[in-house]
Design a protein around this motif. Structure first.
Motif: not given
Length: 286
Positions: A258-280
């Motif tokens: 369902f992709g990144i957009l839907m992921t953002q709707q299923k949790v409260d926060e989605v955070l990436y580091n500068e390189k965007q190879n790590e996600v919280v």
């Protein structure tokens, strides 16, 4: 006359459980499904069977008299037996679940179980290829779990199953939402950052606080920018809303997800580091 085709060899399953009703249920259920089933009332008897012949699958209850299921799993490794292992237990404490992961159990099923779901799990487990390298357990504390996972797509469901069990005390809607978001980001890390190369590893952390739970997923890739992320729906131009599906097919990635957009709707926060190879991923619990 044409030669007869030899019968396909039946998959062998060993069921070890000190509950006689469970042994009878699984013996009949798996036997009717075409498996050759052997039963054992405890861990010691299970090891005796394993010493005599190999099994394709071993189903282990955790709490058995004498040698428990996790000890059988360790002994199975010491003997060099390469059977798939499903852990069965009503004990869903983090300590038990994480010990099962540490000892390289393939799947975990909570009791009581639904028979059809169990049959599907048995079939899936037997069909899966063993990972090229084992899952490494870096931390196994109930409030801080950390794993290093080879970049193999089949491992995502295995890891999610254990992670979902860690959140058994949460409402189903919260568990399912967070589980879906975690699985999607893990598969992205395995497919995109790790390029489905089992020699590469994804690092997963799960932190549980009183009012929050958090996942951190770090992949071995060089990172990305959303503008250049062709395989994600978030990058589709308005005139071509399904472009990412063609890109995923060309690259051998999942058609679903369902992709990144839907992921953002299923949790409260989605955070990436500068390189965007790590996600919280963060979910607040109150």
């Amino acid at each position: 006359m044409a030669a007869k085709t030899p019968k396909e060899k039946r998959r062998t399953v060993l069921v070890a459980d000190d509950d006689s009703s469970i042994r009878l249920l699984l013996s009949e259920l798996l036997g009717k499904a075409g498996y050759a089933v052997t039963v054992a009332p405890d861990g010691t008897a299970a090891i005796q069977h394993i010493r005599k012949k190999p099994f394709d699958l071993v189903m282990l209850d955790v709490h058995m008299p004498g040698m428990n299921g996790l000890e059988v799993l360790q002994k199975l490794k010491d003997l060099g037996r390469r059977a798939k292992v499903i852990i069965m237990t009503a004990d869903n404490t983090p300590e038990t679940l994480l010990e099962a992961v540490r000892e390289q159990a393939d799947r975990y099923v909570p009791k009581p179980f639904r028979t059809q779901a169990l049959l599907e799990l048995v079939s899936e487990t037997l069909e899966e290829q063993p990972p090229a390298s084992p899952i490494e357990v870096v931390s196994a504390r109930p409030h801080w779990v950390e794993l290093v996972v080879p970049c193999e797509r089949a491992l995502a469901d295995r890891i999610q199953g254990f992670m979902m069990a860690l959140k058994a005390d949460l409402p189903d809607d919260v568990r399912n939402a967070v589980g879906d978001a975690f699985r999607e980001m893990l598969l992205n890390a395995i497919e995109w950052g790790g390029k489905l190369d089992p020699r590469r590893k994804v690092r997963i952390s799960y932190l549980r606080a009183q009012r929050m739970l958090m996942y951190r997923i770090a992949d071995p890739g060089v990172g990305f920018h959303f503008a250049g992320l062709e395989h994600a729906a978030i990058s589709n131009p308005p005139e071509d809303p399904i472009r990412h599906m063609r890109v995923r097919d060309e690259k051998g990635l999942r058609a679903g997800g369902f992709g990144i957009l839907m992921t953002q709707q299923k949790v409260d926060e989605v955070l990436y580091n500068e390189k965007q190879n790590e996600v919280v991923l963060i979910k607040y619990l109150d």
